[in-house]
Each structure stands twice: as structure tokens, then as C-alpha cells.
Design a protein around this motif. Structure first.
Motif, PDB file in Angstrom:
ATOM      1  N   ALA A  41      28.511 -27.864 -22.468  1.00 44.45           N
ATOM      2  CA  ALA A  41      28.430 -26.769 -23.448  1.00 44.45           C
ATOM      3  C   ALA A  41      28.215 -25.486 -22.671  1.00 44.45           C
ATOM      4  N   GLU A  42      28.769 -24.375 -23.185  1.00 45.24           N
ATOM      5  CA  GLU A  42      28.558 -23.112 -22.483  1.00 45.24           C
ATOM      6  C   GLU A  42      28.549 -21.937 -23.442  1.00 45.24           C
ATOM      7  N   MET A  43      27.828 -20.905 -23.034  1.00 46.67           N
ATOM      8  CA  MET A  43      27.840 -19.621 -23.709  1.00 46.67           C
ATOM      9  C   MET A  43      28.238 -18.603 -22.659  1.00 46.67           C
ATOM     10  N   THR A  44      29.306 -17.861 -22.920  1.00 49.16           N
ATOM     11  CA  THR A  44      29.784 -16.881 -21.949  1.00 49.16           C
ATOM     12  C   THR A  44      29.446 -15.465 -22.423  1.00 49.16           C
ATOM     13  N   TYR A  45      29.303 -14.586 -21.440  1.00 50.24           N
ATOM     14  CA  TYR A  45      29.041 -13.182 -21.764  1.00 50.24           C
ATOM     15  C   TYR A  45      29.702 -12.274 -20.744  1.00 50.24           C
ATOM     16  N   SER A  46      29.873 -11.024 -21.153  1.00 47.35           N
ATOM     17  CA  SER A  46      30.375  -9.970 -20.274  1.00 47.35           C
ATOM     18  C   SER A  46      29.254  -8.965 -20.068  1.00 47.35           C
ATOM     19  N   LYS A  47      29.197  -8.416 -18.877  1.00 44.88           N
ATOM     20  CA  LYS A  47      28.211  -7.377 -18.589  1.00 44.88           C
ATOM     21  C   LYS A  47      28.806  -6.022 -18.976  1.00 44.88           C
ATOM     22  N   ALA A  48      28.019  -5.230 -19.693  1.00 47.08           N
ATOM     23  CA  ALA A  48      28.436  -3.887 -20.082  1.00 47.08           C
ATOM     24  C   ALA A  48      27.478  -2.912 -19.413  1.00 47.08           C
ATOM     25  N   GLY A  49      27.827  -2.504 -18.209  1.00 52.33           N
ATOM     26  CA  GLY A  49      26.934  -1.646 -17.441  1.00 52.33           C
ATOM     27  C   GLY A  49      25.715  -2.422 -16.985  1.00 52.33           C
ATOM     28  N   ASP A  50      24.647  -1.705 -16.704  1.00 52.07           N
ATOM     29  CA  ASP A  50      23.424  -2.345 -16.228  1.00 52.07           C
ATOM     30  C   ASP A  50      22.437  -2.631 -17.345  1.00 52.07           C
ATOM     31  N   ARG A  86      15.352 -10.193 -22.095  1.00 52.15           N
ATOM     32  CA  ARG A  86      14.036  -9.594 -22.373  1.00 52.15           C
ATOM     33  C   ARG A  86      13.297  -9.329 -21.061  1.00 52.15           C
ATOM     34  N   PHE A  87      13.340 -10.282 -20.149  1.00 56.65           N
ATOM     35  CA  PHE A  87      12.680 -10.152 -18.848  1.00 56.65           C
ATOM     36  C   PHE A  87      13.271  -9.007 -18.023  1.00 56.65           C
ATOM     37  N   SER A  88      14.583  -8.805 -18.125  1.00 53.30           N
ATOM     38  CA  SER A  88      15.256  -7.783 -17.321  1.00 53.30           C
ATOM     39  C   SER A  88      15.320  -6.414 -18.001  1.00 53.30           C
ATOM     40  N   GLY A  89      14.872  -6.335 -19.259  1.00 51.88           N
ATOM     41  CA  GLY A  89      14.876  -5.055 -19.963  1.00 51.88           C
ATOM     42  C   GLY A  89      16.224  -4.642 -20.505  1.00 51.88           C
ATOM     43  N   LYS A  90      17.136  -5.603 -20.645  1.00 52.69           N
ATOM     44  CA  LYS A  90      18.478  -5.303 -21.164  1.00 52.69           C
ATOM     45  C   LYS A  90      18.542  -5.570 -22.661  1.00 52.69           C
ATOM     46  N   LYS A  91      19.730  -5.368 -23.223  1.00 53.51           N
ATOM     47  CA  LYS A  91      20.006  -5.623 -24.641  1.00 53.51           C
ATOM     48  C   LYS A  91      21.196  -6.569 -24.749  1.00 53.51           C
ATOM     49  N   ILE A  92      21.350  -7.165 -25.944  1.00 53.03           N
ATOM     50  CA  ILE A  92      22.456  -8.088 -26.214  1.00 53.03           C
ATOM     51  C   ILE A  92      23.258  -7.591 -27.408  1.00 53.03           C
ATOM     52  N   MET A  93      24.577  -7.634 -27.264  1.00 55.14           N
ATOM     53  CA  MET A  93      25.483  -7.431 -28.384  1.00 55.14           C
ATOM     54  C   MET A  93      26.188  -8.773 -28.617  1.00 55.14           C
TER      55      MET A  93
END
Length: 100
Positions: A31-40, A72-79
Motif C-alpha cells: 500500500a502507498e500514499m504518494t505526495y508532491s513537494k510544493a516548495g519548502d 507537523r514535526f517539520s512545520g509544513k502544511k498538507i493539501m
């Protein structure tokens, strides 16, 4: 309450310059969940795929929960563009602090 289900499996995290994925392998199925990075500052969840052999074991929600924990640990957000991930965010208000 963290919203992270009790997991009886290991979630691996793989990342490259502009993409990443969380993977669970159980009994030869993956099973996998993929994501793209949008900037930092943000990741975009593209897809969550859980094979029929893993259904009912909360693998999909565990993948999304792991991404929430890491972001949450890295201070980023999710879309969440993935319909499954979007539905999980609707069910887990405790994750809204990382929602973009």
C-alpha cells in the motif's frame, strides 16, 4: 488523542527532490500514499492506494496519519488532493492544524 491508529505494520518513508511516498508491505502486498513537494512549506497528497488484501486494517488512514505526524514535526502544511486523504481530514479534526 493523536488520531493515529494502532498499527501492526511498519510504514516506510521514501523521498526525492520533489516527490515522496509512504509505503506499507504486508504478506507480499504493498500500500502507498504518494505526495508532491510544493516548495519548502507544503506537500500535496496525490494518491492513496491500498490493495484489497489490506482493506479493513486501517492501512490507508495510518499512511495519512504518518504524513500528518511528519509534517507537523517539520512545520509544513498538507493539501490533500487525493479523495481518500481529503475524506480522512474531514473525519479527523485534530489534523486540521496542518491542513492548507
Amino acid at each position: 488523542m493523536s488520531g493515529t491508529p494502532e498499527a501492526s505494520f511498519t510504514i516506510e518513508h521514501e523521498t526525492s527532490d520533489n516527490k515522496g511516498r509512504y509505503v506499507v508491505e504486508l504478506n507480499g502486498a504493498k500500500a502507498e500514499m504518494t505526495y508532491s513537494k510544493a516548495g519548502d512549506a507544503m506537500i500535496i497528497i496525490d494518491s492513496t492506494e491500498v490493495p484489497d488484501a489490506m482493506r479493513g486494517q486501517k492501512v490507508g488512514v495510518a499512511l495519512v496519519a504518518k504524513a500528518v505526524e511528519d509534517v507537523r514535526f517539520s512545520g509544513k502544511k498538507i493539501m490533500p488532493l487525493c479523495p481518500f486523504a481529503k475524506a480522512q481530514f474531514a473525519r479527523h479534526s485534530e489534523w486540521h492544524d496542518v491542513l492548507l
